[in-house]
Scaffold this motif. Structure first.
Motif, PDB file in Angstrom:
ATOM      1  N   SER A  24      44.658  13.204  58.040  1.00  0.00           N
ATOM      2  CA  SER A  24      45.234  14.534  57.832  1.00  0.00           C
ATOM      3  C   SER A  24      46.602  14.648  58.501  1.00  0.00           C
ATOM      4  O   SER A  24      47.542  15.206  57.924  1.00  0.00           O
ATOM      5  CB  SER A  24      44.286  15.611  58.371  1.00  0.00           C
ATOM      6  N   GLN A 112      40.330  17.247  51.897  1.00  0.00           N
ATOM      7  CA  GLN A 112      39.639  18.194  52.780  1.00  0.00           C
ATOM      8  C   GLN A 112      38.141  18.203  52.477  1.00  0.00           C
ATOM      9  O   GLN A 112      37.316  18.260  53.386  1.00  0.00           O
ATOM     10  CB  GLN A 112      40.235  19.599  52.644  1.00  0.00           C
ATOM     11  N   SER A 128      38.177  22.290  57.838  1.00  0.00           N
ATOM     12  CA  SER A 128      38.493  21.652  56.552  1.00  0.00           C
ATOM     13  C   SER A 128      38.413  22.659  55.411  1.00  0.00           C
ATOM     14  O   SER A 128      39.239  22.649  54.501  1.00  0.00           O
ATOM     15  CB  SER A 128      37.529  20.496  56.265  1.00  0.00           C
TER      16      SER A 128
END
Length: 160
Positions: A24, A112, A128
């Motif tokens: 991420s 996600q 998320s």
């Protein structure tokens, strides 16, 4: 699964969760760079504003992910990034930059979801979901801009 237990301590991230959080961080560094570059070269004011919002969203996700790691006493890794030049000459059309952003939004939402499935800490799963909601909202705004300009075609429909 401790992460949101008010009376308990959060457990440390496992290596799979750390890998997802690191991904991420990397993805959103790239997102910030693309959105900044796209914004400074866009010819249309509404498209430029959209890219600037994309930069802010990627930055927000990066900072909140970094904070989750720091709160678990995990130093965030140094991610190699390149500086966006000051050029205002567009390397691509606004249409192509918008479509690229549209595709990357889809990858982000998928990432996600992937992260939420393989994460066991409740707080990270919740985060998320929030990130996915924010990216979806941003992506829908971009799709509307592309539809208004005739840049997003309707795919052929299925005949019964």
């Amino acid at each position: 699964m401790k992460g949101t237990n008010i009376f308990g301590n959060k457990r440390n991230f496992n290596v799979v969760e750390y890998g997802l959080l690191y991904h991420s961080l990397e993805s959103n560094v790239l997102g910030m760079q693309l959105m900044k570059g796209f914004a400074q070269t866009s010819a249309n004011s509404d498209v430029k504003e959209y890219f600037q919002k994309g930069y802010e969203l990627a930055k927000k996700i990066y900072l909140e992910t970094e904070e989750m790691l720091l709160n678990s006493d995990i130093l965030t890794p140094s991610i190699v990034s390149r500086k966006v030049t000051s050029s205002t000459t567009a390397p691509f059309s606004d249409k192509l930059m918008m479509f690229c952003t549209y595709l990357l939004n889809g990858f982000s939402i998928g990432g996600q979801g992937f992260g939420a499935v393989f994460c066991l800490r409740n707080d990270a799963i919740l985060q998320s979901g929030v990130f996915a909601k924010d990216v979806l909202s941003f992506g829908l705004k971009g799709a509307r801009i592309m539809m208004e300009r005739g840049w997003l075609e309707e795919p052929p429909s299925m005949n019964n």
